[in-house]
Scaffold this motif. Structure first.
Motif, PDB file in Angstrom:
ATOM      1  N   HIS A 110      -0.835  13.972  -1.441  1.00 17.99           N
ATOM      2  CA  HIS A 110      -0.079  12.922  -0.965  1.00 17.99           C
ATOM      3  C   HIS A 110       1.432  12.899  -1.081  1.00 17.99           C
ATOM      4  O   HIS A 110       2.109  12.201  -0.273  1.00 17.99           O
ATOM      5  CB  HIS A 110      -0.804  11.678  -1.508  1.00 17.99           C
ATOM      6  CG  HIS A 110      -2.118  11.232  -1.141  1.00 17.99           C
ATOM      7  ND1 HIS A 110      -2.814   9.930  -1.215  1.00 17.99           N
ATOM      8  CD2 HIS A 110      -3.149  12.156  -0.264  1.00 17.99           C
ATOM      9  CE1 HIS A 110      -3.817  10.187  -0.788  1.00 17.99           C
ATOM     10  NE2 HIS A 110      -4.051  11.310  -0.282  1.00 17.99           N
TER      11      HIS A 110
ATOM     12  N   VAL B 282       7.109   8.607  -1.438  1.00 19.64           N
ATOM     13  CA  VAL B 282       7.042   7.146  -1.356  1.00 19.64           C
ATOM     14  C   VAL B 282       7.979   6.752  -0.611  1.00 19.64           C
ATOM     15  O   VAL B 282       8.269   5.588   0.083  1.00 19.64           O
ATOM     16  CB  VAL B 282       6.540   6.666  -2.741  1.00 19.64           C
ATOM     17  CG1 VAL B 282       6.609   5.303  -2.793  1.00 19.64           C
ATOM     18  CG2 VAL B 282       5.259   7.104  -3.065  1.00 19.64           C
TER      19      VAL B 282
ATOM     20  N   ASP C 271       2.367   3.292  -2.067  1.00 20.04           N
ATOM     21  CA  ASP C 271       2.107   4.269  -3.070  1.00 20.04           C
ATOM     22  C   ASP C 271       0.654   5.102  -2.815  1.00 20.04           C
ATOM     23  O   ASP C 271       0.568   6.017  -3.614  1.00 20.04           O
ATOM     24  CB  ASP C 271       2.143   3.843  -4.424  1.00 20.04           C
ATOM     25  CG  ASP C 271       0.865   2.777  -4.786  1.00 20.04           C
ATOM     26  OD1 ASP C 271       0.487   2.333  -3.730  1.00 20.04           O
ATOM     27  OD2 ASP C 271       0.630   2.382  -5.861  1.00 20.04           O
ATOM     28  N   ASP C 272       0.028   4.850  -1.898  1.00 24.31           N
ATOM     29  CA  ASP C 272      -1.218   5.427  -1.569  1.00 24.31           C
ATOM     30  C   ASP C 272      -1.097   5.818  -0.046  1.00 24.31           C
ATOM     31  O   ASP C 272      -0.911   4.944   0.762  1.00 24.31           O
ATOM     32  CB  ASP C 272      -2.558   4.541  -1.620  1.00 24.31           C
ATOM     33  CG  ASP C 272      -3.813   5.232  -1.486  1.00 24.31           C
ATOM     34  OD1 ASP C 272      -4.142   5.582  -0.088  1.00 24.31           O
ATOM     35  OD2 ASP C 272      -4.550   5.448  -2.265  1.00 24.31           O
ATOM     36  N   LEU C 273      -1.083   7.322   0.272  1.00 24.61           N
ATOM     37  CA  LEU C 273      -0.943   7.722   1.572  1.00 24.61           C
ATOM     38  C   LEU C 273      -1.692   7.111   2.642  1.00 24.61           C
ATOM     39  O   LEU C 273      -1.427   6.825   3.537  1.00 24.61           O
ATOM     40  CB  LEU C 273      -0.822   9.122   1.592  1.00 24.61           C
ATOM     41  CG  LEU C 273      -0.204   9.905   2.957  1.00 24.61           C
ATOM     42  CD1 LEU C 273       0.949   9.477   3.467  1.00 24.61           C
ATOM     43  CD2 LEU C 273      -0.465  11.375   2.781  1.00 24.61           C
ATOM     44  N   GLU C 274      -3.039   7.269   2.376  1.00 24.71           N
ATOM     45  CA  GLU C 274      -3.921   6.913   3.198  1.00 24.71           C
ATOM     46  C   GLU C 274      -3.960   5.385   3.539  1.00 24.71           C
ATOM     47  O   GLU C 274      -3.997   5.161   4.836  1.00 24.71           O
ATOM     48  CB  GLU C 274      -5.302   7.188   2.827  1.00 24.71           C
ATOM     49  CG  GLU C 274      -6.391   7.108   3.937  1.00 24.71           C
ATOM     50  CD  GLU C 274      -7.895   7.433   3.172  1.00 24.71           C
ATOM     51  OE1 GLU C 274      -8.933   6.887   3.893  1.00 24.71           O
ATOM     52  OE2 GLU C 274      -8.010   8.402   2.287  1.00 24.71           O
ATOM     53  N   ARG C 275      -3.828   4.439   2.769  1.00 22.19           N
ATOM     54  CA  ARG C 275      -3.725   3.112   2.848  1.00 22.19           C
ATOM     55  C   ARG C 275      -2.462   2.829   3.446  1.00 22.19           C
ATOM     56  O   ARG C 275      -2.443   1.977   4.296  1.00 22.19           O
ATOM     57  CB  ARG C 275      -3.938   2.148   1.626  1.00 22.19           C
ATOM     58  CG  ARG C 275      -5.175   2.405   0.952  1.00 22.19           C
ATOM     59  CD  ARG C 275      -5.300   1.577  -0.355  1.00 22.19           C
ATOM     60  NE  ARG C 275      -4.527   0.240  -0.398  1.00 22.19           N
ATOM     61  CZ  ARG C 275      -3.609  -0.292  -1.029  1.00 22.19           C
ATOM     62  NH1 ARG C 275      -3.172   0.204  -2.268  1.00 22.19           N
ATOM     63  NH2 ARG C 275      -3.297  -1.615  -0.868  1.00 22.19           N
TER      64      ARG C 275
ATOM     65  N   ALA D 115       0.897  -1.340  -0.100  1.00 21.18           N
ATOM     66  CA  ALA D 115       0.078  -0.030   0.021  1.00 21.18           C
ATOM     67  C   ALA D 115       0.728   1.387  -0.068  1.00 21.18           C
ATOM     68  O   ALA D 115       0.445   2.337   0.024  1.00 21.18           O
ATOM     69  CB  ALA D 115      -0.843  -0.078   1.177  1.00 21.18           C
TER      70      ALA D 115
ATOM     71  N   SER E  78      -4.600  11.729   7.576  1.00 15.35           N
ATOM     72  CA  SER E  78      -4.643  11.346   6.108  1.00 15.35           C
ATOM     73  C   SER E  78      -5.793  11.482   5.255  1.00 15.35           C
ATOM     74  O   SER E  78      -5.484  11.356   3.968  1.00 15.35           O
ATOM     75  CB  SER E  78      -3.807   9.876   6.413  1.00 15.35           C
ATOM     76  OG  SER E  78      -4.943   9.140   6.676  1.00 15.35           O
ATOM     77  N   THR E  79      -6.716  11.251   5.948  1.00 18.26           N
ATOM     78  CA  THR E  79      -8.070  11.378   4.960  1.00 18.26           C
ATOM     79  C   THR E  79      -8.337  12.713   4.789  1.00 18.26           C
ATOM     80  O   THR E  79      -9.002  12.997   3.552  1.00 18.26           O
ATOM     81  CB  THR E  79      -9.471  10.953   5.752  1.00 18.26           C
ATOM     82  OG1 THR E  79      -9.765  11.727   6.706  1.00 18.26           O
ATOM     83  CG2 THR E  79      -9.196   9.300   6.144  1.00 18.26           C
TER      84      THR E  79
END
Length: 254
Positions: A193, A198, A143-147, A141, A187-188
């Motif tokens: 992002h 990364v 590459d996706d900040l929230e995840r 996960a 984060s939401t």
């Protein structure tokens, strides 16, 4: 205080004591609906005000959540780290305690939990596989900040949950829940992002892997020191400068 008022309070507390014991023993399951008021009045031959006061006592303790409307009723909530986190959050919030203060407590407690994980004789079966699975999910996960933040927080929470010391699990777990609620809430709301690159996320996850390797090897001192060093480096995000907000825990819980 008049005698009737004393008697009213005593009856309410007796009923609350009885129901609390049943909740703690698991006779009333977590998430189940308490019997209706009429059913409870048949079981406890008291006045409606006494019964309702007992319900208010248990609701104030976080052992019941009263729902209104057609699907209403009193929902049983067995004590867990999230309940404790909300209560601690209320106290800390009322004193305007900073999140950095919570972070400071975690920098003392979480490394101790990492060391306890490494000391478990069953760590290769009961601890390490779960931590490695969470680590793999976090890398996937990245590459996706929230995840990525959600997955990373699950690792930190698991480090406490698998330490084997029930008191530490409850106390440190409550602080982890508080920190996670705030960090994930932040984060939401982030639109950019790239604020956490990364490669920085992957560097954090590499530190997680090193802690897991130390636990796997049974090296409690190394696991403690690596976890402590990691928290000093990683316990920073723009929202961490604020104060404790207990509503964040409730939002996460729902």
């Amino acid at each position: 205080m008049s005698e009737p008022t004393v008697q009213f309070r005593r009856l309410a507390e007796q009923i609350a004591d009885h129901l609390r014991r049943r909740i703690l023993l698991g006779e009333l399951a977590d998430g189940s609906i308490l019997p209706t008021e009429d059913e409870l009045l048949r079981e406890f031959p008291v006045s409606k005000p006494s019964l309702r006061e007992a319900m208010r006592i248990l609701e104030a303790e976080g052992l019941l959540r009263v729902r209104r409307g057609k699907l209403g009723g009193a929902v049983v909530r067995r004590p867990n780290a999230a309940n404790v986190a909300y209560t601690i959050g209320l106290v800390l919030g009322s004193q305007e305690v900073s999140l950095s203060d919570v972070g400071g407590a975690l920098r003392q407690m979480e490394p101790a939990c990492a060391a306890l994980c490494a000391e478990r004789v069953d760590r290769k079966r009961a601890v390490v596989p779960a931590l490695r699975q969470l680590h793999a999910e976090a890398v996937d996960a990245a590459d996706d900040l929230e995840r990525a933040i959600s997955a990373s927080r699950r690792y930190h929470e698991a480090l406490v949950a698998y330490c084997g010391n029930q008191t530490m699990i409850m106390l440190a777990g409550a602080l982890e829940t508080l920190w996670s609620a705030h960090e994930q809430g932040w984060s939401t709301q982030v639109s950019d992002h790239s604020i956490v690159p990364v490669d920085e996320r992957l560097a954090v996850l590499e530190e997680h892997r090193q802690v897991i390797d130390a636990i796997d090897a049974g090296d409690a001192r190394l696991a403690h020191d690596l976890a402590a060093a990691h928290l000093i480096n990683a316990q920073h995000y723009p929202g961490s400068a604020g104060t404790v907000d207990p509503t964040m825990v409730r939002q996460r819980d729902h």
